[in-house]
Design an enzyme around this catalytic site. Sequence first.
Site: not given
Lengths: 381, 381
Positions: A163, A328, A361
Amino acid sequence: METSSVVKTSVGIVRKQSFHLENYITVGGRKLREASIGWESYGTLNAAKSNAILIPHYFSGNSHAAGKYREDDALPGYWDSIIGPGKAIDTNKYFVIGVDSLTNLNTKDGITITTGPSSINPDSGKPYGMTFPVVTLPDFVRLQKSLLDQLGITRLHAVIGCSMGAQQAYEWAAAYPDMVDRIVPISGVPSQKAYALVMIESWAAPVRLDRHWNNGNYYGGPEPAAGAALGYYNLLIDSLHPELIATLYGHAAADSGLAPLDAIDHQFLCESALKTQAALGAARADPNHLLYMARACQLFIAGTSGCSVDPSLKNIRAKTLVIQVRTDLIFPSADARVVVAKLKENGTDAEFHELDSSGGHLAIVNEIHKASNLIRSFLDR
Amino acid sequence: METSSVVKTSVGIVRKQSFHLENYITVGGRKLREASIGWESYGTLNAAKSNAILIPHYFSGNSHAAGKYREDDALPGYWDSIIGPGKAIDTNKYFVIGVDSLTNLNTKDGITITTGPSSINPDSGKPYGMTFPVVTLPDFVRLQKSLLDQLGITRLHAVIGCSMGAQQAYEWAAAYPDMVDRIVPISGVPSQKAYALVMIESWAAPVRLDRHWNNGNYYGGPEPAAGAALGYYNLLIDSLHPELIATLYGHAAADSGLAPLDAIDHQFLCESALKTQAALGAARADPNHLLYMARACQLFIAGTSGCSVDPSLKNIRAKTLVIQVRTDLIFPSADARVVVAKLKENGTDAEFHELDSSGGHLAIVNEIHKASNLIRSFLDR
C-alpha cells in the site's frame, strides 16, 4: 534439529530505536528544526553492508513488521508471517529494517516515534497543530535515506512494502536508482489516481467535522476522537471487500434483541463490528496526523509535487516484483497491470503476480503468507 | 410532421399532486396518524386502467422523473431521456406515475411531499425528529399501493426503477404478484448485501457527528448541514467510478495558485468539485431524513424485516428485465447476474443486460438513454 527449527520461527524480541535529524527541509521547502522517526531491525548487517532490506509501512502502520517488543505482546509485527529466520524475507540472510513515517498515525501506542502536528514546535514550545508543514511520501523516503546513511548502508538488496509502503518502494527506486537493486510493491501504484484522492479524503474529512477539532488546536482538551473513528471506519470499509464482509457478518443485528427495524438507534452487526474495530485503530491515532497522512498520500502523484517517479516510469531500473490483491478496491488490479506493462516496455525487469483473495486490500497483511514463495525466490535471483 | 415530432420530445409541464393517508401502520408496527407522499403522472390512463407504469425513485431522488414543473426550470425530471411521447417509456401508450418516498431527502426543494422526521407530529405539534418510526422500502411500496387503489388501478403494466427504485420494483413483484406484469430493476438487488449496509452507513454517520445534530432536535436552530454534506460526499464517490473521476478531474489543484503541497487547507480539484456537488444535494435535504433513508435501504434484505421478497425469489412471477451498469460499485454486476440466474431457475421470464459505461452507479441516470431500445421492446412484449 527440530528444536532449532521451532526456535527459528520468529525474529524474537526486537528493540525500537530512534533516528533524529536536525533542520530537515521538506519537499515543500519548509524547515523542520527537528525530525524524528522510529526504526527497528531483524537479522544482522553483514560486513559488506550489502544485505539490507527496507520495509516502509502502510497508511495506518508503523515500523513494527516482525517480532515482539515484549514476550507478552498480544501480537507480533504485521508481516511476522513472512519476515524471520527461514521465512520469505529470511533474517538468516538479510538485515531487515522497519521504519516509522513522519506524521505517523499511531502517536498514542506508546512505541511509535514520529514528528508531526502533535509534536512540540521548538520555536513555540507548543504542538504544531495545523502549522505543521505538509509532507509527502518522498519526505518519508528522504528521512529513511538519512537513516541508512547513518548506518553506513549504501545499497539496498530490496525495498518491500504494501500500500503506502509499495508507493515508497517506487519512490526509492526512482529517487535513488543506483542504490536499490530490487523493489516489491504490493498493492500500491506509483501514481495516485483521482479516485484514490477523493476516497482518501473521506478518511480525513470526519476529523474536521468533529466539534472538538477546533482547527487542530485541541491539545490539552477534548480531542476529535469521534471524527477520527469515523475516518477509520471509512478507511476500513474501503480496505475490505464485499465478499469478505458478507462472510464475516451477514445481516444480523448487533444485538439480537434490538432489531434495526424497531428503532433508528439499533445497529446491524456488520456496522457495529466495523465501527468498534475502527475506534480501536483511531484510539492509537492523533486526529491531526490523519489529515496529514491523507494529504501525504494524496500528493503521491508520479512526476509532481516532489515525487521522483516519472510518469513514464523510465527512471525505475530496480528489478520489480509487483504483487496485487485480486479484490483490492483501493488499488484496482488493472492499474497495477498497466504499471508493469510500462516498466517492461522501458526494459525494466518487472513481473506481475495477482494474490487470489476475497479479502480486499487488507489481504496485503492478513494473507501475505500466500506470497511467500514468490517473494523468497525473487529476493534470491 | 417535423414540428409535431419536436413538440413530442417532452411530456411538457407536469403537475405535482399529493396523496394523503391516515392512520398508516408501518412495517415495524408503528402508527403514523398522517402519511403524505407526492406524485405526478405523464400520459393518459386508458379506460380499462390497464396501461399504468409506476416509477419509484432512487435514494436521493423524488417523483420528478420527466418533464418540467415550469417552463423555466433549469432541468427536466431525471429520466426525461426515456420517458415521453415516442420515447422508451412511451407516454403516448402508457400512463406513467412518479412517486415520492416516505422520509424523502429533498424536503427543502419546495416540491417534494413526504412524511418523515422533519414533519410535524400531530400528537405533539412539533417535528418528530428521532421519534419518527423506522420505515423501509416495503412501507414505500404499501403507500404506492394505496395511491393506486385510490386511482382505481388494479394492474401495473410495469414497475421500473433504478437503485432503490429497482429494489422497490422487486418488492412490488413479490408483495403483489397478481398486480405486476413486468419489472425493470436497474442496478439494484433484491437483498441488500452486508457491504452495502456498511457503505450506506458512511452516508449517514457524518450527520450524527455534526455538532448541530443534537440527537435530531435541531429544528428552528442551526442544522447539521456540514454533516449532511459529508454524507452526500461519501454517497457521491460511491456512486461514481475511478475511470470517470480520473477523466473529469485528474490531479489538478482546486486553485492553480494554491498547491496542496503548500498548505494543508489547499485542496485538489477532484475533492473540491465533488464536495461542492455534494453540498448542493445536501442543501435540499433534511439531515435526519438522511439517517432514515439510510436505514430504510439497509433494511431491504430479502425475506426479513417485512420485505416481501423471498430469498429464493420464488414469489416473483413478473417478467423481469434486469439492467446493470458494468462499473457499478454499489451494486456489483456479479450480484445482479446471480439474481437473474435464480429467477430463471424458478421459471421466471427474466433477462440480464449490462449497460456498458465507465460512469459507475450514476450511469443509471446519466446514461439511461443507452437502454432505450431494451426497455421499449421489453414493455411491448
